[in-house]
Design a protein around this motif. Structure first.
Motif, mmCIF file in Angstrom:
data_model
loop_
_atom_site.group_PDB
_atom_site.id
_atom_site.type_symbol
_atom_site.label_atom_id
_atom_site.label_comp_id
_atom_site.label_asym_id
_atom_site.label_seq_id
_atom_site.Cartn_x
_atom_site.Cartn_y
_atom_site.Cartn_z
ATOM 1 N N ARG A 109 -12.851 74.832 50.368
ATOM 2 C CA ARG A 109 -12.684 75.854 49.336
ATOM 3 C C ARG A 109 -14.058 76.351 48.930
ATOM 4 O O ARG A 109 -15.064 75.681 49.181
ATOM 5 C CB ARG A 109 -11.915 75.336 48.128
ATOM 6 N N ASP A 110 -14.097 77.516 48.306
ATOM 7 C CA ASP A 110 -15.369 78.027 47.809
ATOM 8 C C ASP A 110 -15.970 77.002 46.858
ATOM 9 O O ASP A 110 -15.311 76.567 45.912
ATOM 10 C CB ASP A 110 -15.178 79.360 47.073
ATOM 11 N N ILE A 142 -1.154 75.839 49.916
ATOM 12 C CA ILE A 142 -2.517 76.086 50.375
ATOM 13 C C ILE A 142 -2.474 76.531 51.830
ATOM 14 O O ILE A 142 -1.816 75.905 52.670
ATOM 15 C CB ILE A 142 -3.399 74.826 50.206
ATOM 16 N N ASP A 143 -3.188 77.610 52.120
ATOM 17 C CA ASP A 143 -3.237 78.204 53.458
ATOM 18 C C ASP A 143 -3.638 77.155 54.496
ATOM 19 O O ASP A 143 -4.617 76.418 54.315
ATOM 20 C CB ASP A 143 -4.238 79.360 53.454
ATOM 21 N N ARG A 146 -7.270 76.713 55.846
ATOM 22 C CA ARG A 146 -8.299 76.020 55.068
ATOM 23 C C ARG A 146 -8.342 74.523 55.334
ATOM 24 O O ARG A 146 -9.265 73.832 54.906
ATOM 25 C CB ARG A 146 -8.082 76.277 53.573
ATOM 26 N N GLU A 173 3.136 81.434 45.827
ATOM 27 C CA GLU A 173 1.816 82.057 45.805
ATOM 28 C C GLU A 173 0.798 81.042 46.299
ATOM 29 O O GLU A 173 0.818 79.870 45.901
ATOM 30 C CB GLU A 173 1.476 82.485 44.379
ATOM 31 N N LEU A 174 -0.094 81.499 47.187
ATOM 32 C CA LEU A 174 -1.106 80.596 47.722
ATOM 33 C C LEU A 174 -2.189 80.330 46.693
ATOM 34 O O LEU A 174 -2.674 81.239 46.027
ATOM 35 C CB LEU A 174 -1.756 81.187 48.976
ATOM 36 N N SER A 175 -2.582 79.071 46.603
ATOM 37 C CA SER A 175 -3.717 78.695 45.769
ATOM 38 C C SER A 175 -4.982 79.169 46.476
ATOM 39 O O SER A 175 -5.114 79.047 47.687
ATOM 40 C CB SER A 175 -3.740 77.190 45.593
ATOM 41 N N THR A 176 -5.916 79.690 45.718
ATOM 42 C CA THR A 176 -7.171 80.149 46.306
ATOM 43 C C THR A 176 -8.354 79.333 45.847
ATOM 44 O O THR A 176 -9.422 79.400 46.438
ATOM 45 C CB THR A 176 -7.441 81.638 45.978
ATOM 46 N N ASN A 177 -8.227 78.550 44.788
ATOM 47 C CA ASN A 177 -9.335 77.746 44.298
ATOM 48 C C ASN A 177 -8.760 76.641 43.409
ATOM 49 O O ASN A 177 -8.262 76.927 42.336
ATOM 50 C CB ASN A 177 -10.329 78.604 43.526
ATOM 51 N N GLU A 178 -8.863 75.412 43.857
ATOM 52 C CA GLU A 178 -8.258 74.298 43.146
ATOM 53 C C GLU A 178 -9.189 73.655 42.140
ATOM 54 O O GLU A 178 -8.862 72.612 41.598
ATOM 55 C CB GLU A 178 -7.773 73.240 44.156
#
Length: 179
Positions: A109-110, A142-143, A146, A173-178
């Motif tokens: 993740r970022d 989560i995609d 990743r 909806e996909l999580s983009t930042n946990e």
């Protein structure tokens, strides 16, 4: 806290032991800016990192996985458990794309990584149960792109029969930042 109805089927799985332990913590919520949740602080003490893990504003996905695995009898390096991507070195490797119920999934993740437990998947994403997902213990899609690792414990008496790939028709909806 009770699982949402769409995930209640997990209560009937009964194994592996880490699934049963982890589900007991559903809904534990961090207290950002208000002092740490005493449960999360106790987990840090239990796994031996309370000296440097001082607040639940610090990412705690690895802490959650660590306390679950400790409670069911599997060891880990306490100095590395908070670095989520370090979990890619833990246990045994299961090839990406071959994940099974309650394997440990490690993600990029970022700004770092994320770690949680495999619940199921659809064509594009994994459903992950873990800590620090929307600041709580819960579920997140989560995609798959990743994912950087799939790990599982060296089961002491053999892999439970219900440890299997689970294909889910639902999406979210996909999580983009946990973080």
């Amino acid at each position: 806290m009770k699982l949402p109805d769409k995930y209640a089927w997990l209560n009937n799985e009964g194994a592996p032991r880490q699934l049963v332990e982890a589900l007991m913590h559903y809904g534990v919520l961090e207290h950002p800016g208000k002092g740490s949740n005493p449960d999360i602080a106790a987990w840090a003490k239990e796994v031996g990192v309370s000296g440097w893990y001082t607040d639940d504003d610090i990412p705690w996905c690895g802490l959650f996985v660590g306390v679950v695995m400790k409670r069911v009898g599997y060891g880990f390096n306490a100095n590395q458990l908070l670095a989520a991507k370090e979990w890619v070195k833990w246990g045994a490797d299961r090839s990406i794309g071959k994940a099974k119920l309650w394997d440990i999934l490690v993600f990029q993740r970022d700004g770092g990584g994320h770690v949680g437990f495999y619940v199921g998947e659809n064509d594009h994403a994994y459903l992950v149960y873990g800590g620090n997902q929307s600041n709580a213990v819960g579920f997140a899609w989560i995609d798959k792109g990743r994912c950087i690792g799939v790990r599982y414990p060296l089961y002491k008496i053999g892999e439970p029969a219900n440890v299997r790939k689970i294909v889910l028709s639902e999406t979210g909806e996909l999580s983009t930042n946990e973080a």
